[in-house]
Motif scaffolding. Structure first.
Motif, PDB file in Angstrom:
ATOM      1  N   LEU A 197     -20.016  46.052  16.391  1.00  6.95           N
ATOM      2  CA  LEU A 197     -19.233  44.857  16.690  1.00  6.95           C
ATOM      3  C   LEU A 197     -18.001  44.921  15.789  1.00  6.95           C
ATOM      4  O   LEU A 197     -18.020  44.462  14.644  1.00  6.95           O
ATOM      5  CB  LEU A 197     -20.035  43.583  16.431  1.00  6.95           C
ATOM      6  CG  LEU A 197     -19.376  42.271  16.860  1.00  6.95           C
ATOM      7  CD1 LEU A 197     -19.091  42.269  18.350  1.00  6.95           C
ATOM      8  CD2 LEU A 197     -20.243  41.085  16.475  1.00  6.95           C
ATOM      9  N   PRO A 198     -16.906  45.513  16.266  1.00  8.29           N
ATOM     10  CA  PRO A 198     -15.762  45.809  15.397  1.00  8.29           C
ATOM     11  C   PRO A 198     -14.786  44.646  15.293  1.00  8.29           C
ATOM     12  O   PRO A 198     -14.853  43.677  16.059  1.00  8.29           O
ATOM     13  CB  PRO A 198     -15.103  46.988  16.122  1.00  8.29           C
ATOM     14  CG  PRO A 198     -15.353  46.693  17.569  1.00  8.29           C
ATOM     15  CD  PRO A 198     -16.733  46.061  17.623  1.00  8.29           C
ATOM     16  N   PRO A 199     -13.825  44.730  14.359  1.00  9.15           N
ATOM     17  CA  PRO A 199     -12.739  43.747  14.301  1.00  9.15           C
ATOM     18  C   PRO A 199     -11.928  43.770  15.595  1.00  9.15           C
ATOM     19  O   PRO A 199     -11.821  44.812  16.256  1.00  9.15           O
ATOM     20  CB  PRO A 199     -11.883  44.225  13.123  1.00  9.15           C
ATOM     21  CG  PRO A 199     -12.781  45.101  12.304  1.00  9.15           C
ATOM     22  CD  PRO A 199     -13.719  45.735  13.287  1.00  9.15           C
ATOM     23  N   ALA A 234     -12.017  48.462  22.806  1.00 13.62           N
ATOM     24  CA  ALA A 234     -12.848  48.765  21.634  1.00 13.62           C
ATOM     25  C   ALA A 234     -12.680  50.208  21.177  1.00 13.62           C
ATOM     26  O   ALA A 234     -13.033  50.556  20.045  1.00 13.62           O
ATOM     27  CB  ALA A 234     -14.318  48.497  21.948  1.00 13.62           C
ATOM     28  N   GLU A 235     -12.139  51.053  22.039  1.00 15.11           N
ATOM     29  CA  GLU A 235     -11.864  52.442  21.669  1.00 15.11           C
ATOM     30  C   GLU A 235     -11.088  52.534  20.358  1.00 15.11           C
ATOM     31  O   GLU A 235     -11.340  53.417  19.528  1.00 15.11           O
ATOM     32  CB  GLU A 235     -11.054  53.111  22.785  1.00 15.11           C
ATOM     33  CG  GLU A 235     -10.386  54.414  22.420  1.00 15.11           C
ATOM     34  CD  GLU A 235      -9.228  54.739  23.344  1.00 15.11           C
ATOM     35  OE1 GLU A 235      -8.452  55.648  23.015  1.00 15.11           O
ATOM     36  OE2 GLU A 235      -9.089  54.089  24.407  1.00 15.11           O
ATOM     37  N   THR A 260     -16.244  44.102  23.171  1.00 17.09           N
ATOM     38  CA  THR A 260     -15.152  43.308  22.587  1.00 17.09           C
ATOM     39  C   THR A 260     -14.376  42.627  23.705  1.00 17.09           C
ATOM     40  O   THR A 260     -14.319  43.131  24.828  1.00 17.09           O
ATOM     41  CB  THR A 260     -14.135  44.169  21.804  1.00 17.09           C
ATOM     42  OG1 THR A 260     -13.474  45.066  22.710  1.00 17.09           O
ATOM     43  CG2 THR A 260     -14.785  44.933  20.677  1.00 17.09           C
ATOM     44  N   PRO A 261     -13.752  41.497  23.404  1.00 18.43           N
ATOM     45  CA  PRO A 261     -12.655  41.053  24.249  1.00 18.43           C
ATOM     46  C   PRO A 261     -11.510  42.055  24.102  1.00 18.43           C
ATOM     47  O   PRO A 261     -11.367  42.701  23.061  1.00 18.43           O
ATOM     48  CB  PRO A 261     -12.272  39.689  23.657  1.00 18.43           C
ATOM     49  CG  PRO A 261     -13.426  39.291  22.809  1.00 18.43           C
ATOM     50  CD  PRO A 261     -14.029  40.557  22.308  1.00 18.43           C
ATOM     51  N   CYS A 262     -10.704  42.192  25.140  1.00 17.90           N
ATOM     52  CA  CYS A 262      -9.563  43.112  25.123  1.00 17.90           C
ATOM     53  C   CYS A 262      -8.308  42.325  25.484  1.00 17.90           C
ATOM     54  O   CYS A 262      -8.355  41.427  26.332  1.00 17.90           O
ATOM     55  CB  CYS A 262      -9.769  44.246  26.126  1.00 17.90           C
ATOM     56  SG  CYS A 262     -11.277  45.207  25.838  1.00 17.90           S
ATOM     57  N   GLY A 385     -15.170  55.863  27.409  1.00 17.59           N
ATOM     58  CA  GLY A 385     -15.221  55.361  28.777  1.00 17.59           C
ATOM     59  C   GLY A 385     -15.598  53.897  28.793  1.00 17.59           C
ATOM     60  O   GLY A 385     -16.193  53.374  27.846  1.00 17.59           O
ATOM     61  N   SER A 386     -15.240  53.220  29.854  1.00 13.76           N
ATOM     62  CA  SER A 386     -15.614  51.819  30.045  1.00 13.76           C
ATOM     63  C   SER A 386     -16.992  51.769  30.675  1.00 13.76           C
ATOM     64  O   SER A 386     -17.241  52.418  31.684  1.00 13.76           O
ATOM     65  CB  SER A 386     -14.611  51.111  30.966  1.00 13.76           C
ATOM     66  OG  SER A 386     -13.297  51.324  30.525  1.00 13.76           O
ATOM     67  N   SER A 387     -17.850  50.945  30.075  1.00 17.49           N
ATOM     68  CA  SER A 387     -19.223  50.876  30.582  1.00 17.49           C
ATOM     69  C   SER A 387     -19.759  49.445  30.490  1.00 17.49           C
ATOM     70  O   SER A 387     -20.767  49.207  29.860  1.00 17.49           O
ATOM     71  CB  SER A 387     -20.098  51.831  29.772  1.00 17.49           C
ATOM     72  OG  SER A 387     -21.419  51.831  30.215  1.00 17.49           O
TER      73      SER A 387
END
Length: 422
Positions: A197-199, A234-235, A260-262, A385-387
Motif C-alpha cells: 500500500l504505497p504513498p 501504482a507502478e 491505489t487511486p490513480c 500490468g493492470s490487474s
C-alpha cells in the motif's frame, strides 16, 4: 534510459529500432556517440592527471624529508599547475556528462522485434479474442444511464467537490469498487505477488525513475510547493521500492501488487468516448509489477498476460488482446499487450489493462541491479500490468449483465459483493 554502451556498439540497430517507434531525431544517435567519445577522453585525461598529481604530492614529502627544499618548492608549483588543469578538465567533463545525460533521456525505449511498425491504434495487432459477447435487448442502457437508474455514482456532486472527471461513488457503487479491489488483490496475492500500500505522491526522482518524467509531466498533477506528483499508477511508487538497490539472484523474481487511486490530468476530449466512466481524472486500479532476471523477462511477460486473461475469464467479460504497434506504445515500453473488454451497450472495445516489458529501460534509470553467483552486478528487467483498472471494467459489468430485475454480477464477485444482483 538506454545504455550508452549498447548505442555505441549497435548504432545502426538502434536507429532501425527507434524508427519503428517513429522517433524523428535519428541524428541524435550519432550526436550521443560523439559526446560519449568526448566524455571517455576527458575521463582518461582527468585520471592520468590525477595520477601525476598524486605522484607529485608524494614526491614533495620525500624531497622535504631529504632537505631538498628548492626541489620540493618546484614540485609544489607543479602540483598547483596540475590542480588548476585538473579543475578545468573536470569542469569540461561535468558539462559533457550533463549534455550526454540530457541527450540520452530523449530516447524512448527500443521496441522488441515483434512490435508491429504501425503509427496509430488502428494498426495494433489483435493476437487473441475470448469470451462471449452478450446479446442485449433493444432497450439496453449504456452504463451512464444504468448508474443513474441504480444510483451508483454521482458525477454532478463529484464535479462540485473537485471538478469534472472526479466521480463520487455511493451506496452499491462504492461497494462494487471495494469488492472488485479486494477480489483483484486476492487473485494477485494467490499467484505469489506481495501486496503493498504505497504513498499516493512521489518525488521527482521516483517519477523520473519509471519514465513519467520528463515524458509525461503534462499528464500528472504536480504539488509545486513540495515538488511532489500525484501518482498516475501504482507502478511508479512500487517499482521505486528497489531504486538504488542490489538484490541477490536467489531473490528473483520479485513480484509485487498494489491497489491505489490513480490521477491523470489528461482525460481526453468531449464526446461519447469520455462519457460516464469511459475516461476520468481519478480512478482505482490494482497493479502487478515484477523485477526479473533478463533471461526470463519475456517468459514472465507471457505469464503476466495469461494472469490478466484468466482474471477477465473469471469476470465473464468478452475481451481481446492487442500487441501494440510502435506508434501506439509508451515511451518506456519494449513490448506491450493491451487488453480490451467489449461494451455491449456502447458496441465498442474499452481498454482495461496494459501489460508491458520495459527490459532495462526503467532499471537503468533507477539503478535496480542484481548480483549473480559469480559476483557480477547487472541490471534487472522490470515489467508491470493492470490487474485491473476499475472504471471500464465496471462499465462493462453493468452493461453486459443488465437484466429486467437488476445487474446480475458474475459468480466470482458474489462472496465479495454480498449479493448476486445490484
Amino acid at each position: 534510459m538506454l545504455q550508452i554502451s549498447f548505442i555505441r556498439q549497435n548504432t545502426d540497430l538502434v536507429k532501425e529500432r527507434l524508427s519503428v517507434k517513429h522517433f524523428d531525431d535519428l541524428l541524435l544517435v550519432d550526436k550521443v556517440v560523439k559526446i560519449d567519445e568526448q566524455v571517455r577522453k576527458l575521463k582518461v585525461e582527468s585520471e592520468t592527471l590525477q595520477a601525476d598529481l598524486n605522484a607529485a604530492s608524494k614526491a614533495i614529502g620525500l624531497l622535504m624529508g631529504k632537505g631538498e627544499k628548492e626541489a620540493a618548492e618546484q614540485k609544489k608549483q607543479e602540483v598547483i599547475q596540475h590542480k588548476s588543469t585538473l579543475q578545468q578538465l573536470n569542469d569540461q567533463l561535468n558539462i559533457a556528462e550533463r549534455e550526454l545525460h540530457d541527450s540520452m533521456i530523449k530516447f524512448p525505449n527500443l521496441p522488441h522485434t515483434s512490435v508491429p511498425k504501425g503509427k496509430s491504434p488502428e494498426e495494433n495487432e489483435v493476437v487473441k479474442e475470448g469470451g462471449i459477447k452478450p446479446s442485449l435487448p433493444e432497450n439496453a442502457l449504456p452504463h451512464w444511464d444504468l448508474i443513474k437508474k441504480y444510483d451508483l455514482v454521482d458525477f454532478e456532486t463529484g464535479t462540485k467537490i473537485t471538478g469534472s472527471g472526479f466521480p463520487l461513488y455511493k451506496g452499491k457503487g462504492a461497494k462494487l469498487q471495494r469488492a472488485l479491489i479486494q477480489y483483484f488483490l486476492d487473485y494477485n496475492t494467490a499467484a505469489g505477488y506481495t501486496e503493498y500500500l504505497p504513498p499516493l505522491m512521489v518525488n521527482e526522482a521516483s517519477a523520473y525513475g519509471t519514465g513519467q518524467l520528463p515524458d509525461k509531466e503534462g499528464q500528472m498533477y504536480h504539488a509545486t510547493a513540495d515538488g511532489l506528483y500525484l501518482i498516475p499508477t501504482a507502478e511508479v511508487p512500487v517499482t521505486n521500492i528497489y531504486r538504488d538497490e542490489i538484490v541477490k539472484e536467489t531473490e528473483l523474481p520479485i513480484k509485487m501488487t498494489a491497489y491505489t487511486p490513480c490521477f491523470r490530468r489528461e482525460a481526453g476530449s468531449f464526446g461519447s468516448d469520455v462519457r460516464g466512466l469511459n475516461r476520468v481524472h481519478q480512478f482505482d486500479k490494482v497493479e502487478i509489477i515484477q523485477l526479473v532476471h533478463p533471461d526470463t523477462s519475456y517468459d514472465v511477460l507471457e505469464a503476466m498476460v495469461t494472469h490478466v486473461e484468466r482474471l477477465l475469464n473469471h469476470l465473464q467479460l468478452p475481451y481481446r488482446i492487442l500487441r501494440l504497434c510502435g506508434g501506439d506504445m509508451s515511451f518506456t515500453s519494449a513490448l506491450t499487450y493491451d487488453f480490451e473488454v467489449f461494451s455491449a451497450a456502447q458496441q465498442k472495445w474499452l481498454e482495461v489493462s496494459s501489460v508491458s516489458n520495459f527490459e532495462t529501460y526503467q532499471t537503468n534509470r533507477m539503478k535496480i541491479r542484481y548480483k549473480n553467483a559469480d559476483g557480477k552486478i547487472q541490471l534487472l528487467h522490470s515489467l508491470n500490468g493492470s490487474s485491473l483498472a476499475l472504471p471500464r471494467v465496471v462499465a462493462c459489468l453493468l452493461e453486459n449483465n443488465q437484466t429486467e430485475t437488476g445487474i446480475n454480477l458474475p459468480k466470482v464477485l458474489h462472496s465479495y459483493f454480498g449479493a448476486p444482483l445490484i
